[in-house]
Design a protein around this motif. Structure first.
Motif, PDB file in Angstrom:
ATOM      1  N   VAL A 189       0.832  -1.203   0.000  1.00 24.45           N
ATOM      2  CA  VAL A 189       0.000   0.000   0.000  1.00 24.45           C
ATOM      3  C   VAL A 189       0.866   1.252   0.000  1.00 24.45           C
ATOM      4  O   VAL A 189       0.590   2.225  -0.719  1.00 24.45           O
ATOM      5  N   ILE A 190       1.938   1.243   0.788  1.00 26.47           N
ATOM      6  CA  ILE A 190       2.865   2.387   0.804  1.00 26.47           C
ATOM      7  C   ILE A 190       3.493   2.581  -0.568  1.00 26.47           C
ATOM      8  O   ILE A 190       3.619   3.711  -1.069  1.00 26.47           O
ATOM      9  N   ALA A 218       2.191   1.769  -3.407  1.00 29.93           N
ATOM     10  CA  ALA A 218       1.171   2.265  -4.323  1.00 29.93           C
ATOM     11  C   ALA A 218       0.882   3.742  -4.101  1.00 29.93           C
ATOM     12  O   ALA A 218       0.750   4.519  -5.055  1.00 29.93           O
ATOM     13  N   VAL A 219       0.791   4.141  -2.832  1.00 29.19           N
ATOM     14  CA  VAL A 219       0.444   5.528  -2.517  1.00 29.19           C
ATOM     15  C   VAL A 219       1.585   6.483  -2.854  1.00 29.19           C
ATOM     16  O   VAL A 219       1.373   7.565  -3.414  1.00 29.19           O
ATOM     17  N   PHE A 220       2.813   6.082  -2.514  1.00 29.87           N
ATOM     18  CA  PHE A 220       3.963   6.967  -2.698  1.00 29.87           C
ATOM     19  C   PHE A 220       4.816   6.569  -3.898  1.00 29.87           C
ATOM     20  O   PHE A 220       6.029   6.810  -3.908  1.00 29.87           O
ATOM     21  N   TYR A 260       5.030   0.971  -9.670  1.00 29.85           N
ATOM     22  CA  TYR A 260       3.831   1.468 -10.340  1.00 29.85           C
ATOM     23  C   TYR A 260       2.847   0.332 -10.615  1.00 29.85           C
ATOM     24  O   TYR A 260       1.626   0.548 -10.643  1.00 29.85           O
ATOM     25  N   ARG A 298       0.624  -0.016  -7.684  1.00 24.99           N
ATOM     26  CA  ARG A 298      -0.446   0.978  -7.692  1.00 24.99           C
ATOM     27  C   ARG A 298      -1.599   0.515  -8.581  1.00 24.99           C
ATOM     28  O   ARG A 298      -2.768   0.585  -8.188  1.00 24.99           O
ATOM     29  N   VAL A 315      -5.228  -0.406  -6.959  1.00 27.34           N
ATOM     30  CA  VAL A 315      -6.342   0.480  -7.306  1.00 27.34           C
ATOM     31  C   VAL A 315      -7.471  -0.318  -7.952  1.00 27.34           C
ATOM     32  O   VAL A 315      -8.649  -0.164  -7.584  1.00 27.34           O
ATOM     33  N   SER A 343     -10.850  -0.994  -5.858  1.00 26.24           N
ATOM     34  CA  SER A 343     -12.031  -0.349  -6.455  1.00 26.24           C
ATOM     35  C   SER A 343     -13.090  -1.393  -6.792  1.00 26.24           C
ATOM     36  O   SER A 343     -14.288  -1.195  -6.530  1.00 26.24           O
TER      37      SER A 343
END
Length: 335
Positions: free
Chosen positions: A67-68, A70-72, A129, A132, A136, A140
């Motif tokens: 998650v980190i 993906a976010v950053f 990437y 991410r 996502v 989603s």
């Protein structure tokens, strides 16, 4: 396709009689004892139980790491010094068809996970990437599936009758339909633009019935309890009874189902990208990277192993965490 009713599917009909959720099903017209629904454990109690489980802690740590990433992703890639779309021709040997220079697929202080054969793109940047993209799409799709499955399951389980019949037949149809073949056909026919949104919609359309079926059965059981009947007798609307009285008692069941659904959606996205109908290049995707590595795995095995390992560990982590969470809820450890 009809399923034989279980004890959880015994519902109260508008005229007060008890019957199964399908007209003409087994046990129709019979009377069943009230089902016992276990108290819903609080989030704090569940967390206290999970944090003493080493496997659950390791899974949470790895999921947190992804998650980190993906976010950053932009910040992490900036630190590494390479964009996921940037070609480094100096890192590959053109005389050998683009084989990375150096051992282990070009792993070095400059390229931490090596480079992509043929193009020289940095694998670490594409892994970041790709995390991410995978998260996502999977999260989603899980969110949309949860909304659809919970809503239709609650409506079918509480109102019964024609509402239940319509929702149940739609669920039966979607669950019996060859989903993967339909996904491939639809995604192949649609334009490549905004493919991530299309993936979320298509995955959710075939994913919500599995959650809805569980929610439906639980709703039929909870709706027969005294506090729900008292709320209805006091004049509360059907929507208020469903969403304020019944839904909170299904929280643990929904959380467990959602946790177990995420790895399936991650794998579905990776599989569709592997087949060439998922995320469109040059957008990075772990499944797409694994597909590209097939022709190189005997020469550069790290190009296959690295995204494969990240994908395997993420799916495993969500699966184990879901199993541990289900065990906590079922066994009453959290109470």
């Amino acid at each position: 396709m009809t399923y034989p009713p279980t004890e959880l599917e015994i519902a109260r009909t508008p005229d007060g009689d008890r019957r199964d959720g399908h007209e003409g099903g087994v046990g129709g017209g019979g009377t069943a004892p009230d089902a016992v629904v276990a108290p819903t454990p609080s989030g704090g109690r569940v967390w206290r139980a999970l944090r003493h489980d080493p496997a659950a802690v390791l899974c949470l740590a790895y999921i947190g790491l992804i998650v980190i990433m993906a976010v950053f992703a932009p910040l992490i890639v900036r630190v590494s010094g390479w964009s996921p779309y940037e070609f480094d021709q100096s890192a590959i040997d053109p005389n050998l068809g683009g084989v990375p220079l150096g051992p282990w697929g070009g792993i070095s202080a400059e390229h931490w996970f090596g480079v992509e054969p043929g193009s020289g793109r940095d694998i670490f940047a594409r892994i970041v990437y790709g995390a991410r993209v995978s998260m996502v799409i999977a999260l989603s799709a899980t969110a949309l599936t949860t909304v659809l499955g919970t809503t239709f399951g609650l409506l079918a389980g509480y109102f019964g009758g024609k509402v239940d019949q319509v929702v149940s037949r739609v669920m039966d149809f979607l669950m019996a339909f060859p989903a993967l073949i339909f996904m491939i056909a639809v995604l192949s026919a649609l334009p490549a633009g905004n493919r991530s949104t299309l993936l979320v919609v298509v995955i959710s359309v075939f994913g919500w019935p599995y959650l809805a079926r569980i929610v439906r059965g639980q709703t039929m059981s909870v709706s027969r309890r005294e506090f729900v009947e008292a709320a209805g007798a006091s004049g509360a609307s059907g929507a208020r009874v469903v969403f304020t009285e019944i839904l909170p008692n299904l929280r643990s069941t929904i959380i467990v189902m959602v946790t177990l659904a995420v790895p399936g959606y991650i794998g579905t996205e990776a599989g569709l990208s592997f087949l060439g109908v998922g995320v469109v290049p040059p957008e990075p995707s772990w499944g797409q990277m694994i597909a590209s590595s097939v022709s190189w795995y005997s020469v550069v095995p790290t190009y296959f192993a690295i995204p494969g390992l990240f994908l395997f560990l993420l799916v495993l982590s969500f699966t184990v965490l879901g199993d541990r969470l289900r065990a906590v809820v079922d066994s009453g450890e959290a109470r």
